[in-house]
Motif scaffolding. Structure first.
Motif, PDB file in Angstrom:
ATOM      1  N   ASP A  68       0.879  -1.165   0.000  1.00 22.95           N
ATOM      2  CA  ASP A  68       0.000   0.000   0.000  1.00 22.95           C
ATOM      3  C   ASP A  68       0.925   1.225   0.000  1.00 22.95           C
ATOM      4  O   ASP A  68       2.141   1.092   0.210  1.00 22.95           O
ATOM      5  CB  ASP A  68      -0.860  -0.042   1.271  1.00 22.95           C
ATOM      6  N   ASP A  70      -0.234   5.193   0.850  1.00 22.32           N
ATOM      7  CA  ASP A  70      -0.533   6.218   1.857  1.00 22.32           C
ATOM      8  C   ASP A  70      -0.607   5.627   3.258  1.00 22.32           C
ATOM      9  O   ASP A  70      -1.376   4.693   3.515  1.00 22.32           O
ATOM     10  CB  ASP A  70      -1.858   6.911   1.519  1.00 22.32           C
ATOM     11  N   GLY A  71       0.177   6.159   4.157  1.00 19.93           N
ATOM     12  CA  GLY A  71       0.166   5.685   5.538  1.00 19.93           C
ATOM     13  C   GLY A  71       0.974   4.419   5.750  1.00 19.93           C
ATOM     14  O   GLY A  71       1.092   3.948   6.880  1.00 19.93           O
ATOM     15  N   GLU A  77      -1.104  10.108   5.372  1.00 23.54           N
ATOM     16  CA  GLU A  77      -2.444  10.113   5.970  1.00 23.54           C
ATOM     17  C   GLU A  77      -2.659  11.365   6.822  1.00 23.54           C
ATOM     18  O   GLU A  77      -3.776  11.851   6.958  1.00 23.54           O
ATOM     19  CB  GLU A  77      -2.680   8.837   6.794  1.00 23.54           C
ATOM     20  N   GLU A 232      -0.309  -3.220   4.569  1.00 26.94           N
ATOM     21  CA  GLU A 232      -1.394  -2.234   4.612  1.00 26.94           C
ATOM     22  C   GLU A 232      -1.448  -1.518   5.964  1.00 26.94           C
ATOM     23  O   GLU A 232      -1.044  -2.088   6.978  1.00 26.94           O
ATOM     24  CB  GLU A 232      -2.749  -2.940   4.417  1.00 26.94           C
ATOM     25  N   ASP A 233      -1.990  -0.294   5.935  1.00 33.25           N
ATOM     26  CA  ASP A 233      -2.219   0.427   7.192  1.00 33.25           C
ATOM     27  C   ASP A 233      -3.708   0.599   7.499  1.00 33.25           C
ATOM     28  O   ASP A 233      -4.079   0.831   8.646  1.00 33.25           O
ATOM     29  CB  ASP A 233      -1.579   1.825   7.155  1.00 33.25           C
ATOM     30  N   ALA A 234      -4.552   0.490   6.461  1.00 30.50           N
ATOM     31  CA  ALA A 234      -5.961   0.851   6.630  1.00 30.50           C
ATOM     32  C   ALA A 234      -6.859  -0.380   6.798  1.00 30.50           C
ATOM     33  O   ALA A 234      -6.640  -1.403   6.147  1.00 30.50           O
ATOM     34  CB  ALA A 234      -6.432   1.646   5.416  1.00 30.50           C
TER      35      ALA A 234
HETATM   36 MG    MG Z   1      -2.879   3.215   3.166  1.00 27.50          MG
END
Ligand code: MG
Ligand code: G3P
Length: 286
Positions: A68, A70-71, A77, A232-234
């Motif tokens: 991933d 973003d973040g 983020e 992943e972060d989300a």
């Molecule tokens: Mg992300």
């Protein structure tokens, strides 16, 4: 003899949402069970409907990695959070992490709809209007994007040891260019990059579309999802990876409710904490 299938209420809700949002995925859902995780109460991502953790032999069969952005690779983020706080303050409302959890990782218009509806401002500000209002602020912030801790080390390590790597981001091309303009060295190591406005990405995360598109573009053609590890972060991204049949390491922001961790196969506080050996990948030598 009659046979009946009894579904729990959240499973019925998940099937209805699948049927209305991703007909292609629904076909797969009956053979994989994973699609039942697609949605949850109040249409947010639920960590309670978790897959069983992948077993040790499945872990050792990882051959490809999807990141991933973003973040996860980039500390971007915080920019979305900041502009959303600014916009909400106009309506005397505050932005919190339960709303953030529902927005992050999604395509812009999908996240925008969540924002105006969940905050109750949709009569005053449309999803499209929200995107226009935040655009100038984001465009000035994105070029200052920095890498997340451990991102450079891990990407360089996997590339140097011959593990095929790519990016799957909900971010569309125009924003991707702004965010990555100082990080060409890292992103040039990716075999390919799939963005949210790619024609093959019909639905944003938690749909598996983007990860399945990414899996088809590796050298030599389509890669078996069970051999792919996603970072992943989300919550929506973790669910998208599981819906695609992949293994997923989550690197959540510490402000995210820990109930969202349960869907991931592994949770680490930073990419620096990730141990490739656990997944049959080449060990760090530094
Ligand atoms: Mg992300
Ligand atoms: O987390 P990503 O890279 O899929 O990006 C999604 C949005 O652009 C930001 O939440």
């Amino acid at each position: 003899m009659k046979h009946s299938i009894i579904l729990k209420p959240n499973q019925i809700f998940g099937l209805i949402l699948c049927a209305t949002q991703t007909p292609r995925s629904v076909v797969k859902s009956f053979s994989s069970r994973r699609q039942l995780q697609f949605q949850s109460r109040r249409a947010s991502v639920s960590a309670k409907m978790a897959n069983p953790t992948v077993n040790d032999s499945a872990k050792k069969s990882i051959t490809h990695v999807i990141f991933d952005m973003d973040g996860l690779l980039l500390d971007t983020e915080k920019f979305y959070t900041e502009v959303q706080e600014i916009i909400l303050s106009r309506f005397n409302k505050t932005f919190d992490w339960s709303l953030k959890a529902k927005m992050m990782g999604k395509k812009a218009i999908e996240a925008a709809r969540v924002f105006v509806e969940e905050t109750g401002i949709s009569d005053s500000l449309s999803a499209e209007g929200f995107l226009v209002e935040r655009e100038a602020m984001l465009q000035s912030m994105f070029p200052t994007s920095e890498l997340m801790p451990g991102a450079s080390r891990l990407v360089k390590h996997l590339h140097a040891t011959g593990v095929p790597i790519c990016v799957a981001t909900g971010s569309h091309k125009r924003h991707f260019e702004l965010k990555t303009q100082r990080h060409g060295e890292i992103f040039s190591l990716m075999h390919h990059i799939v963005m949210g406005d790619d024609p093959e990405v019909k639905q944003g995360k938690p749909s598996p579309d983007i990860f399945l598109a990414a899996s088809r573009r590796f050298e030599g053609g389509s890669v078996d999802p069970s051999k792919i590890l996603v970072f992943e972060d989300a919550p929506s991204g973790v669910l998208a990876a599981k819906n695609a049949g992949m293994s997923v390491v989550m690197v959540p922001d510490p402000r995210l409710d820990s109930s969202f961790h349960e869907t991931a196969d592994k949770v680490v506080t930073s990419l620096l904490e990730f141990d490739p050996i656990e997944w049959g990948l080449p060990p760090f030598t530094d």
